[in-house]
Design an enzyme around this catalytic site. Structure first.
Site: not given
Ligand code: AHR
Length: 518
Positions: A200, A322
């Site tokens: 990110e 994710e």
């Molecule tokens: O999953 C929680 C957070 O969500 C992670 O650390 C981040 O990459 C995303 O914003």
């Protein structure tokens, strides 16, 4: 007499509600499965996992330390190791997430009692004692038989730090980092393949512009060396949700130097304010979550279209590293730990999302649900010495049949559900053929009230027998608790039959079914 009338009334109400529960919506859904037109492999890595130094994911979830009263093997809790071995997870991402861009790997090697401590500023401001570091993670991956996916620090680390990490993990020979590894008890390199350059980077990973990060990616990537026969699979930090501009610029400026580009997608509507309870929700909230989870289809399609422009041969994988549901934390728990329960609603989201990810397997080469234990849409929850597996775990277990199988193209028109003036399909189906020729179907009926009949035309193959499993519950909010860990578990599914007309399936309301056809 009064008593008899009351009994009759109760019986009538009960039988009416049973009829209501089994009500079937409309005419059968006709599904065509093109069993002879499979072209792409569903990478098993779509069924990947994510572990982050966040809340009780690593500490308590995986690692309790050798001196813990919780039964463990070299510090890893036995119950979790057993559950994960059984599941056969293909890969595990670590150490973050946002945590990754503040992590300095050298603090996590050497004698544990000498490792420096740090503050986990992203997640609750708790002290991180670095007792779970590179050796503990990579040895854990070996123990459970999964491929590690390392996420390196670009936001607050240096190129040198990152380059040395790769050398430490992967170089087999005489070198400062390989010697240090040996000194710390590991002779042979781990040969890590999956390597993420930042996380990110548009947000917690450095708040960079896509132009700036593209250049930085190229620089960091240059010094992430390949050692011996091991080839790194280089993954650039990708977009969140609808940020198509990020994908466009990354692909244009750095696409030729990456093997994968990531994408993050969660079901929550926004980052601020309440995200709703994980276990107490009404029908509108349920449908809103399902509608949002289905939107990932369009989001992936749009990112893929951009990738196709720069990489028509689809060499670069889209790594959805994710994804999952994101609700409010469980009442009374640390808001920075993101601990949420997991219900039948999560199972529906998991089933539909995995069907969608399968359908994009020409470009999607990996996906990692967030996070494996005790955070967001977890597969496992622990409470000190207790452990349970969630409905989402069961979906991953039932869907194992799709690992590395050939995706079979399908077509059908689903009945629609509706929320907030938005219509979306109630039924989701994915089909694949495995190496032995068995055909598997994963079917989801997201309709909370109505059963749906599916009529399948198996084009290009013949089947004479069908077996299956179902995950469903009387209530969408049903979940496993530490007192009742088996409230929701898969059962044998009997409402599928094959005959000369093909396959007929009666999908109960709010259910996920996986079938094997032979
Ligand atoms: O999953 C929680 C957070 O969500 C992670 O650390 C981040 O990459 C995303 O914003």
């Amino acid at each position: 007499m009064k008593k008899n009338i009351a009994l009759i009334l109760v019986a009538t109400v009960l039988s009416l509600s049973a009829v209501f529960a089994q009500k079937q919506s409309g005419s059968p859904v006709n599904v065509v499965i093109n069993a002879d037109l499979g072209q792409y492999t569903i990478s098993k890595h779509i069924y990947g996992q994510f572990s982050e130094h966040l809340g009780r994911c690593i500490y308590e979830g995986i690692w309790v330390g050798e001196n813990s009263p919780i039964p463990n093997t070299k510090g890893y809790r036995n119950d979790v190791v057993e559950a994960l071995k059984k599941l056969g997870i293909p890969n595990l991402r670590w150490p973050g997430g946002c945590f990754a861009d503040e992590y300095h790997w050298m603090d996590g090697i050497g004698p544990r009692d000498k490792r420096p401590k740090m503050i986990n500023t992203n997640w609750g401001g708790v002290v991180e004692d670095n007792s779970f570091g590179t050796h503990e993670f990579l040895n854990f991956c070996e123990l459970i038989g999964t491929e590690p996916y390392i996420s390196a620090n670009v936001g607050s680390g240096s190129v040198e730090e990152m380059a040395k990490w790769v050398e430490y993990m992967n170089f087999d020979g005489e070198s400062p980092m390989a010697n240090l590894r040996k000194q710390n008890g590991r002779e042979k390199p781990w040969n890590v393949k999956y390597f993420g350059v930042g996380n990110e980077s548009w947000g917690c990973g450095g708040n960079m512009s896509p132009e700036f990060y593209s250049d930085l990616y190229r620089r960091y990537n240059t010094y992430a060396r390949n050692y011996g026969n091991n080839r790194l699979y280089r993954i650039a930090s990708g977009a969140s949700d609808y940020d198509y501009n990020w994908t466009d610029i990354l692909m244009r400026k750095a696409g030729s130097q990456m093997d994968g580009l990531s994408l993050h997608y969660y079901t929550c509507k926004g980052w601020s304010g309440s995200k709703g309870s994980a276990t107490k929700f009404d029908n509108t909230e349920y449908l809103t979550t399902i509608a949002k989870s289905l939107e990932i289809d369009e989001v992936i399609t749009k990112h893929c279209t951009i990738m196709d422009k720069y990489d028509p041969s689809k060499r670069v994988g889209l790594m959805v590293d994710e994804w999952g549901t994101w609700f409010d934390v469980e009442p009374g728990t640390n808001p920075g730990f993101l601990y949420q329960q997991n219900t039948m609603r999560d199972a529906i989201v998991a089933g539909m999302s995995l069907n969608i990810l399968n359908s994009h397997c020409d470009r999607v080469k990996m996906a990692n649900i967030a996070q494996i234990i005790n955070v967001l849409q977890s597969l496992i929850l622990t409470d000190k010495e207790k452990m349970l597996v969630t409905p989402t775990y069961h979906i991953f277990s039932m869907y194992k049949v799709h690992h590395d199988a050939t995706l079979l193209p399908i077509s059908f028109t689903s009945p629609q559900l509706e929320v907030n003036n938005k219509k979306f399909p109630a039924v989701s189906v994915s089909a694949s053929k495995d190496k032995n020729g068995a055909i598997h179907l994963s079917l989801v009926n997201a309709d909370p009230m109505n059963a749906i009949e599916i009529q399948c035309n198996l084009r290009g193959a013949a089947a004479s027998a069908v077996t299956g499993q179902i995950l469903t519950s009387s209530d969408l909010a049903t979940h496993n608790t530490f007192d009742k860990p088996n409230e929701i578990t898969p059962a044998i599914f009997k409402d599928a039959k094959v005959d000369k007309n093909g396959l007929t399936v009666k999908l109960p309301a709010k259910s996920v079914v996986v079938l094997e056809l032979k």
